[in-house]
Scaffold this motif. Structure first.
Motif, PDB file in Angstrom:
ATOM      1  N   GLY A   7       0.819  -1.196   0.000  1.00 20.31           N
ATOM      2  CA  GLY A   7       0.000   0.000   0.000  1.00 20.31           C
ATOM      3  C   GLY A   7       0.858   1.253   0.000  1.00 20.31           C
ATOM      4  N   SER A   8       0.254   2.354  -0.467  1.00 21.36           N
ATOM      5  CA  SER A   8       1.006   3.607  -0.614  1.00 21.36           C
ATOM      6  C   SER A   8       0.203   4.806  -0.111  1.00 21.36           C
ATOM      7  CB  SER A   8       1.335   3.824  -2.091  1.00 21.36           C
ATOM      8  OG  SER A   8       0.114   3.965  -2.824  1.00 21.36           O
ATOM      9  N   ASP A  10      -2.254   6.866   3.102  1.00 22.06           N
ATOM     10  CA  ASP A  10      -1.935   7.510   4.386  1.00 22.06           C
ATOM     11  C   ASP A  10      -1.472   6.506   5.440  1.00 22.06           C
ATOM     12  OD1 ASP A  10      -2.632   9.909   3.287  1.00 22.06           O
ATOM     13  OD2 ASP A  10      -4.631   9.983   4.198  1.00 22.06           O
ATOM     14  N   VAL A  11      -2.129   5.349   5.501  1.00 21.89           N
ATOM     15  CA  VAL A  11      -1.774   4.353   6.522  1.00 21.89           C
ATOM     16  C   VAL A  11      -0.385   3.787   6.233  1.00 21.89           C
ATOM     17  CG1 VAL A  11      -2.389   2.096   7.481  1.00 21.89           C
ATOM     18  CG2 VAL A  11      -4.173   3.787   7.008  1.00 21.89           C
ATOM     19  N   THR A  30       3.652  -0.636  -4.219  1.00 25.30           N
ATOM     20  CA  THR A  30       2.652   0.096  -4.981  1.00 25.30           C
ATOM     21  C   THR A  30       2.666  -0.400  -6.418  1.00 25.30           C
ATOM     22  OG1 THR A  30       1.997   2.301  -5.745  1.00 25.30           O
ATOM     23  CG2 THR A  30       4.353   1.931  -5.461  1.00 25.30           C
ATOM     24  N   ARG A  31       1.546  -0.108  -7.129  1.00 24.76           N
ATOM     25  CA  ARG A  31       1.538  -0.429  -8.556  1.00 24.76           C
ATOM     26  C   ARG A  31       2.089   0.744  -9.342  1.00 24.76           C
ATOM     27  NH1 ARG A  31      -4.567  -0.846  -9.106  1.00 24.76           N
ATOM     28  NH2 ARG A  31      -4.178   0.980  -7.810  1.00 24.76           N
ATOM     29  N   LYS A  35       4.268   7.845  -7.805  1.00 31.09           N
ATOM     30  CA  LYS A  35       3.481   8.636  -6.853  1.00 31.09           C
ATOM     31  C   LYS A  35       4.167   8.765  -5.484  1.00 31.09           C
ATOM     32  CE  LYS A  35      -0.310   5.837  -6.473  1.00 31.09           C
ATOM     33  NZ  LYS A  35      -1.481   5.191  -5.906  1.00 31.09           N
ATOM     34  N   VAL A  65      -4.402  -1.344   2.165  1.00 34.45           N
ATOM     35  CA  VAL A  65      -5.103  -0.920   0.937  1.00 34.45           C
ATOM     36  C   VAL A  65      -6.597  -0.846   1.232  1.00 34.45           C
ATOM     37  CG1 VAL A  65      -3.387  -1.969  -0.610  1.00 34.45           C
ATOM     38  CG2 VAL A  65      -5.454  -3.247   0.013  1.00 34.45           C
ATOM     39  N   SER A  91      -6.858  -3.059   7.175  1.00 39.93           N
ATOM     40  CA  SER A  91      -7.922  -2.632   6.257  1.00 39.93           C
ATOM     41  C   SER A  91      -9.313  -2.779   6.883  1.00 39.93           C
ATOM     42  CB  SER A  91      -7.841  -3.424   4.954  1.00 39.93           C
ATOM     43  OG  SER A  91      -8.101  -4.776   5.207  1.00 39.93           O
ATOM     44  N   ASN A  92     -10.246  -2.050   6.325  1.00 43.06           N
ATOM     45  CA  ASN A  92     -11.643  -2.124   6.762  1.00 43.06           C
ATOM     46  C   ASN A  92     -12.535  -2.372   5.556  1.00 43.06           C
ATOM     47  OD1 ASN A  92     -11.639  -1.587   9.661  1.00 43.06           O
ATOM     48  ND2 ASN A  92     -10.744   0.386   9.090  1.00 43.06           N
ATOM     49  N   VAL A 134      -8.181   3.458  14.274  1.00 42.22           N
ATOM     50  CA  VAL A 134      -7.681   4.785  14.654  1.00 42.22           C
ATOM     51  C   VAL A 134      -7.185   5.456  13.384  1.00 42.22           C
ATOM     52  CG1 VAL A 134      -5.268   4.088  15.105  1.00 42.22           C
ATOM     53  CG2 VAL A 134      -6.259   6.004  16.372  1.00 42.22           C
ATOM     54  N   SER A 136      -4.795   7.512  10.738  1.00 40.55           N
ATOM     55  CA  SER A 136      -3.365   7.319  10.447  1.00 40.55           C
ATOM     56  C   SER A 136      -2.490   8.297  11.227  1.00 40.55           C
ATOM     57  CB  SER A 136      -3.102   7.460   8.943  1.00 40.55           C
ATOM     58  OG  SER A 136      -3.528   8.723   8.490  1.00 40.55           O
TER      59      SER A 136
HETATM   60  N1  LIG Z   1      -6.784   6.450   6.359  1.00 37.41           N
HETATM   61  C1  LIG Z   1      -6.859   6.147   7.656  1.00 37.41           C
HETATM   62  O1  LIG Z   1      -6.639   7.005   8.530  1.00 37.41           O
HETATM   63  C2  LIG Z   1      -7.190   4.735   8.070  1.00 37.41           C
HETATM   64  C3  LIG Z   1      -7.188   4.402   9.428  1.00 37.41           C
HETATM   65  C4  LIG Z   1      -7.412   3.080   9.805  1.00 37.41           C
HETATM   66  C5  LIG Z   1      -7.625   2.101   8.837  1.00 37.41           C
HETATM   67  N2  LIG Z   1      -7.645   2.462   7.521  1.00 37.41           N
HETATM   68  C6  LIG Z   1      -7.816   1.401   6.521  1.00 37.41           C
HETATM   69  O2  LIG Z   1      -6.534   1.160   5.982  1.00 37.41           O
HETATM   70  C7  LIG Z   1      -6.615   0.835   4.596  1.00 37.41           C
HETATM   71  C8  LIG Z   1      -5.711   1.800   3.825  1.00 37.41           C
HETATM   72  O3  LIG Z   1      -6.222   3.105   3.912  1.00 37.41           O
HETATM   73  P1  LIG Z   1      -5.480   4.358   3.218  1.00 37.41           P
HETATM   74  O4  LIG Z   1      -6.351   5.513   3.490  1.00 37.41           O
HETATM   75  O5  LIG Z   1      -4.059   4.399   3.636  1.00 37.41           O
HETATM   76  O6  LIG Z   1      -5.420   3.986   1.689  1.00 37.41           O
HETATM   77  P2  LIG Z   1      -6.554   3.723   0.581  1.00 37.41           P
HETATM   78  O7  LIG Z   1      -6.734   4.957  -0.192  1.00 37.41           O
HETATM   79  O8  LIG Z   1      -7.753   3.106   1.198  1.00 37.41           O
HETATM   80  O9  LIG Z   1      -5.819   2.621  -0.324  1.00 37.41           O
HETATM   81  C9  LIG Z   1      -4.710   2.969  -1.072  1.00 37.41           C
HETATM   82  C10 LIG Z   1      -4.062   1.734  -1.621  1.00 37.41           C
HETATM   83  O10 LIG Z   1      -5.021   0.913  -2.296  1.00 37.41           O
HETATM   84  C11 LIG Z   1      -4.383   0.371  -3.431  1.00 37.41           C
HETATM   85  N3  LIG Z   1      -5.360   0.054  -4.475  1.00 37.41           N
HETATM   86  C12 LIG Z   1      -6.371   0.846  -4.921  1.00 37.41           C
HETATM   87  N4  LIG Z   1      -7.044   0.199  -5.923  1.00 37.41           N
HETATM   88  C13 LIG Z   1      -6.422  -0.997  -6.102  1.00 37.41           C
HETATM   89  C14 LIG Z   1      -6.650  -2.107  -6.965  1.00 37.41           C
HETATM   90  N5  LIG Z   1      -7.660  -2.113  -7.835  1.00 37.41           N
HETATM   91  N6  LIG Z   1      -5.832  -3.177  -6.845  1.00 37.41           N
HETATM   92  C15 LIG Z   1      -4.812  -3.187  -5.955  1.00 37.41           C
HETATM   93  N7  LIG Z   1      -4.554  -2.158  -5.099  1.00 37.41           N
HETATM   94  C16 LIG Z   1      -5.340  -1.079  -5.184  1.00 37.41           C
HETATM   95  C17 LIG Z   1      -3.465   1.482  -3.908  1.00 37.41           C
HETATM   96  O11 LIG Z   1      -2.441   0.876  -4.646  1.00 37.41           O
HETATM   97  P3  LIG Z   1      -1.384   1.723  -5.504  1.00 37.41           P
HETATM   98  O12 LIG Z   1      -0.349   2.155  -4.540  1.00 37.41           O
HETATM   99  O13 LIG Z   1      -0.888   0.752  -6.498  1.00 37.41           O
HETATM  100  O14 LIG Z   1      -2.154   2.870  -6.104  1.00 37.41           O
HETATM  101  C18 LIG Z   1      -2.977   2.089  -2.613  1.00 37.41           C
HETATM  102  O15 LIG Z   1      -1.785   1.499  -2.200  1.00 37.41           O
HETATM  103  C19 LIG Z   1      -8.089   0.937   4.230  1.00 37.41           C
HETATM  104  O16 LIG Z   1      -8.643  -0.362   4.206  1.00 37.41           O
HETATM  105  C20 LIG Z   1      -8.707   1.780   5.342  1.00 37.41           C
HETATM  106  O17 LIG Z   1     -10.062   1.436   5.607  1.00 37.41           O
HETATM  107  C21 LIG Z   1      -7.437   3.739   7.117  1.00 37.41           C
END
Ligand SMILES: NC(=O)c1ccc[n+]([C@@H]2O[C@H](COP(=O)([O-])OP(=O)(O)OC[C@H]3O[C@@H](n4cnc5c(N)ncnc54)[C@H](OP(=O)(O)O)[C@@H]3O)[C@@H](O)[C@H]2O)c1
Length: 212
Positions: A7-8, A10-11, A30-31, A35, A65, A91-92, A134, A136
């Motif tokens: 993943g790439s 915020d988390v 990342t793909r 970025k 992701v 993930s959620n 929580v 990020s």
């Molecule tokens: N944001 C927060 O504060 C927070 C807190 C707690 C838990 N979470 C959970 O943590 C996870 C990550 O959250 P995030 O906000 O950091 O990121 P996100 O925007 O939910 O996910 C970004 C990642 O998803 C990948 N992705 C998107 N479409 C894809 C596809 N079709 N196939 C494969 N990979 C794909 C992207 O890959 P590329 O790098 O290749 O683009 C990127 O690395 C989520 O499940 C979220 O619910 C988030």
């Protein structure tokens, strides 16, 4: 430890800074490496690779992701690169439908969880749910007036949970082990609860604490 992060977003970035800060080696997966050019400049010790390269690099793997693509991302990471390893699942299972009065919609039911789906498909990996309830910004070295927050974790493998609990100690959390994979049915919805004050009042600075 070598930590491979799938993943790439915020988390991935927040946890990678934490791992680097606490003396671990990190590869972000990342793909689309371009970025992460800014991240690379800010974290010269961090590496970037494909999902598969990051999974292979990691003695410990972190999945960060969007929930709806978690299976697809892990397929790209390749099951053989995950076999026998601890995989922290942040993930959620958030659905694309809009929240209702601040309450997120999930694509799982209360008799199922994303973690269990991942554990079923990638049976040789040791998934541990953590960091999902929580924001990020508070994942590493959290500071709250109310004291040290609690991270709820679960997973089928005790050794993997011990590894994750060690990381949580380093990152400044108290750990509450809620048991086997099925406990993710209760831990994943904590994200729904955590987000409500955010959606309703733009209040995103809080964490859970278990009192006894
Ligand atoms: N944001 C927060 O504060 C927070 C807190 C707690 C838990 N979470 C959970 O943590 C996870 C990550 O959250 P995030 O906000 O950091 O990121 P996100 O925007 O939910 O996910 C970004 C990642 O998803 C990948 N992705 C998107 N479409 C894809 C596809 N079709 N196939 C494969 N990979 C794909 C992207 O890959 P590329 O790098 O290749 O683009 C990127 O690395 C989520 O499940 C979220 O619910 C988030």
């Amino acid at each position: 430890m070598n930590v491979g992060i799938i993943g790439s977003g915020d988390v991935a970035k927040a946890l990678s800074s934490g791992f680097l800060q606490h003396g671990h080696q990190v590869m972000l997966g990342t793909r689309e490496a371009a970025k992460l050019a800014d991240w690379s400049k800010e974290n010269p010790k961090g590496q970037i690779g494909s999902f598969a390269a990051a999974a292979k690099f990691g003695e410990l793997v972190v999945l960060a992701v969007k929930g709806s693509v978690a299976v697809a991302a892990l397929r790209l990471a390749e099951a053989s690169n995950l076999a026998g390893k601890t995989v922290i699942d942040t993930s959620n299972p958030i659905d694309d439908a809009a929240p209702s009065n601040g309450v997120l919609k999930y694509f799982t039911s209360l008799d199922d969880s994303l973690l269990e789906r991942l554990q079923r498909e990638f049976a040789a990996a040791h998934f541990v749910k953590a960091f999902n309830s929580v924001g990020s910004a508070c994942m590493v070295n959290p500071k709250f007036k109310g004291g040290q927050p609690t991270m709820f974790i679960c997973g089928n493998d005790d050794a993997a949970k011990k590894t994750v609990s060690g990381i949580l100690d380093q990152f400044g959390w108290e750990t509450a082990d809620m048991g086997k994979a099925e406990a993710a049915r209760a831990i994943e919805p904590l994200c729904m609860l955590w987000c409500i004050p955010g959606f309703l009042r733009n209040d995103w600075k809080h964490a859970f604490k278990l009192l006894s």
